[in-house]
Design a protein around this motif. Structure first.
Motif, PDB file in Angstrom:
ATOM      1  N   LEU A   3      25.567  -2.876  36.104  1.00  0.00           N
ATOM      2  CA  LEU A   3      25.937  -1.379  35.931  1.00  0.00           C
ATOM      3  C   LEU A   3      27.427  -1.507  35.499  1.00  0.00           C
ATOM      4  CD1 LEU A   3      23.487  -0.982  37.720  1.00  0.00           C
ATOM      5  CD2 LEU A   3      24.766   1.187  38.509  1.00  0.00           C
ATOM      6  N   ILE A  59      31.486   0.680  38.172  1.00  0.00           N
ATOM      7  CA  ILE A  59      31.341   1.237  39.274  1.00  0.00           C
ATOM      8  C   ILE A  59      32.220   0.742  40.486  1.00  0.00           C
ATOM      9  CG2 ILE A  59      29.179   2.287  38.701  1.00  0.00           C
ATOM     10  CD1 ILE A  59      27.930   0.148  40.989  1.00  0.00           C
ATOM     11  N   VAL A  75      29.252   4.190  43.862  1.00  0.00           N
ATOM     12  CA  VAL A  75      27.803   4.031  43.896  1.00  0.00           C
ATOM     13  C   VAL A  75      27.506   3.051  45.280  1.00  0.00           C
ATOM     14  CG1 VAL A  75      25.700   3.415  42.643  1.00  0.00           C
ATOM     15  CG2 VAL A  75      27.632   4.307  41.269  1.00  0.00           C
ATOM     16  N   LEU A  96      21.666   3.166  45.406  1.00  0.00           N
ATOM     17  CA  LEU A  96      21.424   2.531  43.935  1.00  0.00           C
ATOM     18  C   LEU A  96      20.039   1.936  44.151  1.00  0.00           C
ATOM     19  CD1 LEU A  96      21.834   1.660  41.087  1.00  0.00           C
ATOM     20  CD2 LEU A  96      23.211  -0.087  42.062  1.00  0.00           C
ATOM     21  N   THR A 143      20.253  -5.624  45.614  1.00  0.00           N
ATOM     22  CA  THR A 143      21.511  -5.616  44.952  1.00  0.00           C
ATOM     23  C   THR A 143      22.441  -6.784  45.559  1.00  0.00           C
ATOM     24  OG1 THR A 143      22.224  -4.236  46.964  1.00  0.00           O
ATOM     25  CG2 THR A 143      21.494  -3.019  44.818  1.00  0.00           C
ATOM     26  N   GLY A 148      27.375  -3.452  41.191  1.00  0.00           N
ATOM     27  CA  GLY A 148      26.497  -2.702  40.327  1.00  0.00           C
ATOM     28  C   GLY A 148      25.648  -4.019  39.811  1.00  0.00           C
ATOM     29  N   VAL A 203      24.102   0.923  31.698  1.00  0.00           N
ATOM     30  CA  VAL A 203      23.307   0.124  32.422  1.00  0.00           C
ATOM     31  C   VAL A 203      22.928  -1.060  31.620  1.00  0.00           C
ATOM     32  CG1 VAL A 203      21.446  -0.478  33.884  1.00  0.00           C
ATOM     33  CG2 VAL A 203      22.771   1.673  34.293  1.00  0.00           C
TER      34      VAL A 203
END
Length: 175
Positions: free
Chosen positions: A8, A11, A19, A24, A38, A43, A74
């Motif tokens: 991403l 962010i 975020v 997410l 993650t 991101g 993205v």
């Protein structure tokens, strides 16, 4: 089902475009992704999906905007693409702490690349490989000229990651 890395853009930078990683992961699951994980707060997501890369990118962008009110680009790469990026490092002798990859949404064309022909800021170096740009920045990213110049001259959205993060995403996407 394909193993992907979703990156991403922009962010959780300076308190903007927040975020939460738990949210997410939930959003990724809501668009049909599985095995979602993650890495750090900037991101980086590893996931499995039956969608192709373009549809996955669009689905995630739409769902993130709807759920969180932010609209990050993205960028998607498969595990195999990420492995090729690591294997194809044009600066293998570079200190990994000074190596970065800019993941673009699409490949630059000859006209785009022509806009960078006069871009020389030794000892900085860049190498374009398809939709990925390697930056060797011996004085560090904070003082670098090439990434800034690239951003002004090439109007293709992308997101940059340091070499350590690239390696970690490769490891995570291997499972």
């Amino acid at each position: 089902m394909t193993r992907y890395v979703a990156l991403l853009r922009g962010i959780n930078v300076g308190g903007h475009n927040k975020v939460p990683m738990a949210a997410l992961r939930d959003i990724c699951a809501s668009v049909g992704c599985t095995d979602v994980a993650t890495y750090i707060q900037s991101g980086n997501v590893v996931l499995t999906s039956s969608l192709d890369a373009a549809k996955l990118s669009a689905a995630l962008e739409s769902a993130i905007a709807a759920e969180l009110g932010v609209a990050p680009a993205v960028v998607i790469r498969t595990h195999e693409q990420l492995a090729a990026i690591v294997a194809g490092n044009p600066f293998p002798q570079a200190d990994p702490g000074h190596l970065h990859v800019l993941f673009l949404m699409s490949e630059p064309n000859d006209k785009d690349l022509g806009a960078m022909e006069d871009a020389e800021y030794p000892p900085e170096e860049l190498a374009v490989r398809g939709a990925d740009v390697y930056f060797h920045l011996p004085k560090g990213l904070g003082r670098a000229k090439l990434p800034e110049l690239w951003g002004r001259r090439i109007k293709i959205l992308g997101t940059m990651r340091n070499w350590r993060t690239v390696g970690r995403m490769l490891e995570m996407s291997a499972t």
